[in-house]
Scaffold this motif. Sequence first.
Motif, PDB file in Angstrom:
ATOM      1  N   VAL A  41      15.741  25.152  63.822  1.00 31.36           N
ATOM      2  CA  VAL A  41      17.137  24.868  63.513  1.00 31.36           C
ATOM      3  C   VAL A  41      17.994  24.926  64.772  1.00 31.36           C
ATOM      4  O   VAL A  41      18.945  24.142  64.926  1.00 31.36           O
ATOM      5  N   ASP A  44      17.760  21.662  66.225  1.00 33.97           N
ATOM      6  CA  ASP A  44      18.423  20.644  65.401  1.00 33.97           C
ATOM      7  C   ASP A  44      19.948  20.666  65.520  1.00 33.97           C
ATOM      8  O   ASP A  44      20.610  19.652  65.246  1.00 33.97           O
ATOM      9  N   LEU A  48      22.556  18.027  64.048  1.00 37.33           N
ATOM     10  CA  LEU A  48      22.905  18.426  62.683  1.00 37.33           C
ATOM     11  C   LEU A  48      24.412  18.576  62.513  1.00 37.33           C
ATOM     12  O   LEU A  48      24.978  18.184  61.492  1.00 37.33           O
ATOM     13  N   ALA A  56      23.447  22.299  50.187  1.00 38.21           N
ATOM     14  CA  ALA A  56      22.290  21.675  50.824  1.00 38.21           C
ATOM     15  C   ALA A  56      20.997  22.160  50.192  1.00 38.21           C
ATOM     16  O   ALA A  56      20.913  23.276  49.674  1.00 38.21           O
ATOM     17  N   HIS A  58      16.781  22.360  51.138  1.00 32.38           N
ATOM     18  CA  HIS A  58      15.697  22.229  52.115  1.00 32.38           C
ATOM     19  C   HIS A  58      14.410  21.949  51.341  1.00 32.38           C
ATOM     20  O   HIS A  58      13.896  22.825  50.639  1.00 32.38           O
ATOM     21  N   LEU A  70      19.789  27.787  58.085  1.00 29.29           N
ATOM     22  CA  LEU A  70      20.825  26.849  57.642  1.00 29.29           C
ATOM     23  C   LEU A  70      21.908  27.570  56.843  1.00 29.29           C
ATOM     24  O   LEU A  70      23.098  27.260  56.959  1.00 29.29           O
ATOM     25  N   LEU A 122      23.755  17.601  51.500  1.00 31.63           N
ATOM     26  CA  LEU A 122      22.768  17.501  52.573  1.00 31.63           C
ATOM     27  C   LEU A 122      21.382  17.762  52.022  1.00 31.63           C
ATOM     28  O   LEU A 122      21.165  18.751  51.307  1.00 31.63           O
ATOM     29  N   TYR A 124      17.761  18.444  53.717  1.00 36.46           N
ATOM     30  CA  TYR A 124      17.157  18.774  55.008  1.00 36.46           C
ATOM     31  C   TYR A 124      15.651  18.862  54.833  1.00 36.46           C
ATOM     32  O   TYR A 124      15.167  19.475  53.876  1.00 36.46           O
ATOM     33  N   THR A 125      14.926  18.243  55.750  1.00 35.19           N
ATOM     34  CA  THR A 125      13.470  18.349  55.763  1.00 35.19           C
ATOM     35  C   THR A 125      13.030  18.613  57.192  1.00 35.19           C
ATOM     36  O   THR A 125      13.481  17.940  58.121  1.00 35.19           O
ATOM     37  N   PHE A 154      18.861  14.728  56.631  1.00 35.91           N
ATOM     38  CA  PHE A 154      18.537  15.094  58.006  1.00 35.91           C
ATOM     39  C   PHE A 154      17.073  15.497  58.029  1.00 35.91           C
ATOM     40  O   PHE A 154      16.661  16.414  57.327  1.00 35.91           O
ATOM     41  N   THR A 268      14.124  12.578  65.082  1.00 34.90           N
ATOM     42  CA  THR A 268      15.146  13.005  64.135  1.00 34.90           C
ATOM     43  C   THR A 268      15.729  11.760  63.488  1.00 34.90           C
ATOM     44  O   THR A 268      16.167  10.839  64.174  1.00 34.90           O
ATOM     45  N   GLN A 270      18.420  10.364  60.487  1.00 36.70           N
ATOM     46  CA  GLN A 270      19.513  10.680  59.583  1.00 36.70           C
ATOM     47  C   GLN A 270      19.903   9.430  58.782  1.00 36.70           C
ATOM     48  O   GLN A 270      19.834   8.307  59.287  1.00 36.70           O
TER      49      GLN A 270
END
Length: 276
Positions: A41, A44, A48, A56, A58, A70, A122, A124-125, A154, A268, A270
Amino acid sequence: MTDYRDVNRANWDERAPAHAASAGYNLAAFTRDPHHLSDVVTFDRPLLGDIAGLRAVHLQCHIGTDTVSLARLGATMTGLDFSPASLAEARKLSAASGTPVDFVESDLYGAPDVLDAGSFDLVYTGIGALGWLPDIRRWAQVVATLLRPGGRLFIREGHPVLWSLQDEREDDLLVLEYPYFEHAEPTVWDDGGTYVDTDHTFEHTTTHEWNHGLGEIVTALLEAGMTITGLVEHDSVPWEALPGRMTLLPGGEWQVTERPRRLPHTYTLQAVRTAV
């Protein structure tokens, strides 16, 4: 035929306590320092951006180090994983570190059945998630289903070129050995170790994995009604993907020692769900 999820779940259930005890995941730092973030993170964060106040999720969160990180950046976090042993470690980390996270058990494709569709700002992966999924189009549909209109995906992931390389060779050549594109049949591995240092002797050593080409991933998201807003390829990866041929960089990233710019290590991506 044994379902790939049963095979892979047995592997991840056994890995979870070994990972939680490892120096690589450094769970103690989360309890010791209320501002500690995972290396992943931390890497990121520049792309991010500010996630404070966002709802969010994950996906494929494993033992929750990135999920907790996060949450510490201000997001209201849900973590989803199919391994009950991994979620047990994640819940212990959340409690011990004083960082609230809602952890939910489900296979990735079943996420819309256990989470509120269309409600997340969001998705997130993180690193090493997509290779456990046989169908990238179904993954993209799940992402789009979970996001609210205007919500963002993301993902930072190992590059499909990296996944296709043969990782153990007597010479220093980088050789494309394994599939770059998605195939119906998995690549079946039998590996007695894991990617962190541990003395544990594993019993469930077989895994079924798939690669997905970068074009396949982008196309799947477009077909799911997403708009691509960013794609950055990186020349580092957060584990020693090619043992003996990489150099450890500051911040926990690894890079091919010889001419690293010839190889994309990670990317990355998005994307935003199109407003309807």
